[in-house]
Design an enzyme around this catalytic site. Structure first.
Site, PDB file in Angstrom:
ATOM      1  N   HIS A  75     -26.088 -68.717 -48.641  1.00  0.00           N
ATOM      2  CA  HIS A  75     -25.520 -67.707 -49.467  1.00  0.00           C
ATOM      3  C   HIS A  75     -24.878 -68.077 -50.708  1.00  0.00           C
ATOM      4  CE1 HIS A  75     -22.985 -63.913 -48.736  1.00  0.00           C
ATOM      5  NE2 HIS A  75     -24.234 -63.552 -48.496  1.00  0.00           N
ATOM      6  N   ARG A 135     -33.078 -63.185 -51.304  1.00  0.00           N
ATOM      7  CA  ARG A 135     -32.890 -61.909 -50.643  1.00  0.00           C
ATOM      8  C   ARG A 135     -31.587 -61.700 -51.757  1.00  0.00           C
ATOM      9  NH1 ARG A 135     -29.082 -62.537 -45.880  1.00  0.00           N
ATOM     10  NH2 ARG A 135     -27.290 -61.915 -47.431  1.00  0.00           N
ATOM     11  N   HIS A 291     -17.735 -44.947  -7.918  1.00  0.00           N
ATOM     12  CA  HIS A 291     -18.420 -45.736  -8.818  1.00  0.00           C
ATOM     13  C   HIS A 291     -19.045 -46.768  -7.774  1.00  0.00           C
ATOM     14  CE1 HIS A 291     -17.507 -44.706 -13.118  1.00  0.00           C
ATOM     15  NE2 HIS A 291     -16.798 -43.883 -12.306  1.00  0.00           N
TER      16      HIS A 291
HETATM   17  C1  HCA Z   1     -19.085 -61.397 -48.452  1.00  0.00           C
HETATM   18  C2  HCA Z   1     -20.018 -60.221 -48.837  1.00  0.00           C
HETATM   19  C3  HCA Z   1     -20.887 -59.644 -47.532  1.00  0.00           C
HETATM   20  C4  HCA Z   1     -22.138 -59.756 -48.069  1.00  0.00           C
HETATM   21  C5  HCA Z   1     -23.324 -59.494 -47.152  1.00  0.00           C
HETATM   22  C6  HCA Z   1     -24.653 -59.929 -47.457  1.00  0.00           C
HETATM   23  C7  HCA Z   1     -20.415 -57.989 -47.484  1.00  0.00           C
HETATM   24  O1  HCA Z   1     -18.178 -61.408 -47.714  1.00  0.00           O
HETATM   25  O2  HCA Z   1     -19.520 -62.318 -49.305  1.00  0.00           O
HETATM   26  O3  HCA Z   1     -24.733 -61.163 -48.121  1.00  0.00           O
HETATM   27  O4  HCA Z   1     -25.951 -59.203 -46.667  1.00  0.00           O
HETATM   28  O5  HCA Z   1     -20.035 -57.736 -46.405  1.00  0.00           O
HETATM   29  O6  HCA Z   1     -20.865 -57.295 -48.819  1.00  0.00           O
HETATM   30  O7  HCA Z   1     -20.579 -60.248 -46.405  1.00  0.00           O
END
Ligand code: HCA
Ligand code: CU
Length: 380
Positions: A75, A135, A291
């Site tokens: 991420h 992504r 049940h």
């Molecule tokens: C976060 C945000 C995220 C990102 C979701 C994703 C969200 O906690 O950093 O990358 O698809 O819920 O928007 O988890």
């Protein structure tokens, strides 16, 4: 139907209050997830801390050695430094997120809609230049003006992202709306694939994920036991069962879900309640007389799928809701033969007891001894 799972237990899941995984636990969880067949593992946000960085590195190494087969993601905020870290660590794909609703633009990044598009394009391109698949996550997508969301998706796609995650960050979608949103995006912004990232704040994450798949999403984000910020996201075990039941797709090895769920319970320190679907203790335990009589004749009466599918077995409890069928079956299993009148008497005793939560086998034998006046030995 083309659909796979991205498991985010190691990223979103670790955002559950109180949850921290050690490096070894991260590796073990990733290995287990790969073994059951998840398509993608979001292994963490490497820029957050050295142990997450190290954990992802170890997971990437196992991927190179063929021990893990899922695609590994890191991420990343929409900042170059995060992308560089992801590139250094050699993840298969970087997942870059940026809050695109007006609320996020004003309160977090303090950017205009126009500037945000420039930032997104620049960072996505930067990641592509570093050889990473991208992504792009439209964070808070579901509270974002739809025309602007389309612009965001086009910008990310044109800059080189081949997947876009539509994040229902605060969990406010409901199924019909979700399906419409995905169908619309697939039509308006083709040439990319879509992920659904559904939070469970209104308890509809799983339903929304299914609706998104109907609308054209090809990856569903999930975490084992539904871990994640606040009340979490789509639980892996539930979405896997739902996709099997409704669309006959097996996104993971269903019979291994229970052991993966227990592993994550142990390492996260968060136990699931007994009434949690699929892997909770009571998911296949029956109670009311009607049940139990039903399942003893044909389990399909009160089970949507056989517990064995998920590596579990069925059971029933005995208490004042119990009927004669259940009692007869239980004593037979204990190797004790009671006639109809005796069973009736045992049942009367059970029903007239007050506040007894469960009658264990020893309790039942005791009652049967009282009724019959015989010493009853259970089958060894
Ligand atoms: C976060 C945000 C995220 C990102 C979701 C994703 C969200 O906690 O950093 O990358 O698809 O819920 O928007 O988890
Ligand atoms: Cu999230």
């Amino acid at each position: 139907m083309k659909v796979g799972i991205l498991d985010s237990t190691l990223r979103e899941g670790e955002q559950t209050p109180g949850v921290v995984f050690t490096i070894e636990q991260r590796v073990e969880i990733a290995k287990a997830l790969s073994d059951i067949g998840v398509s993608m593992i979001e292994a963490g946000h490497p820029a957050v801390s050295p142990d997450i960085y190290e954990g992802i590195k170890r997971i990437v190494k196992l991927k190179r050695e063929g021990e893990i087969t899922s695609e590994i993601l890191g991420h990343s905020r929409a900042v170059k430094r995060d992308v560089e870290v992801a590139s250094e660590i050699e993840v298969d794909r970087v997942a870059i997120f940026y809050g695109v609703s007006d609320i996020h633009l004003k309160a977090k990044t303090k950017t205009t809609r126009e500037d945000a598009l420039n930032v997104i394009a620049e960072v996505v391109r930067y990641a592509r230049e570093h050889g990473l698949k991208v992504r792009f996550t439209a964070e808070d997508a579901t509270r974002t003006d739809l025309d602007y969301l389309v612009k965001v998706a086009k910008t990310a796609r044109d800059a080189g992202a081949d997947r876009i995650s539509i994040a229902d960050t605060v969990g406010i979608l409901y199924p019909t709306k979700t399906r419409e949103l995905f169908s619309y995006l697939v039509k308006e912004v083709p040439g990319v694939e879509y992920d659904i990232h559904a939070h469970n704040d209104l308890g509809m994450a799983v339903a929304n994920a299914l609706a998104a798949v109907e609308g054209g999403a090809t990856i569903v984000h999930a975490t084992v036991n539904g871990l994640g910020e606040r009340v979490g996201i789509v639980p892996l075990q539930i979405i896997a069962a739902a996709l099997k039941y409704h669309f006959n797709v097996e996104v993971v090895k269903l019979d291994k879900l229970t052991s993966v769920s227990s592993l994550v319970e142990k390492y996260s320190g968060i136990s699931i309640p007994p009434n949690f679907p699929i892997t909770g203790d009571y998911a296949f335990v029956h109670k009311a007389g009607v049940h139990v009589a039903g399942i003893l004749n044909d389990p399909r009466t009160y089970e949507f799928m056989a517990p064995e599918t998920f590596g579990r077995s069925r059971d029933y409890v005995i208490d004042k809701y119990t009927g004669k069928h259940a009692l007869k079956d239980r004593f037979e299993r204990l190797g004790v033969k009671l006639d109809d009148r005796e069973l009736e008497q045992v049942l009367v005793k059970i029903k007239s007891s007050q506040g007894t939560r469960y009658f264990r086998d020893v309790d039942l034998l005791e009652i049967a001894e009282e009724v019959t006046g015989k010493v009853l030995k259970p089958r060894p």
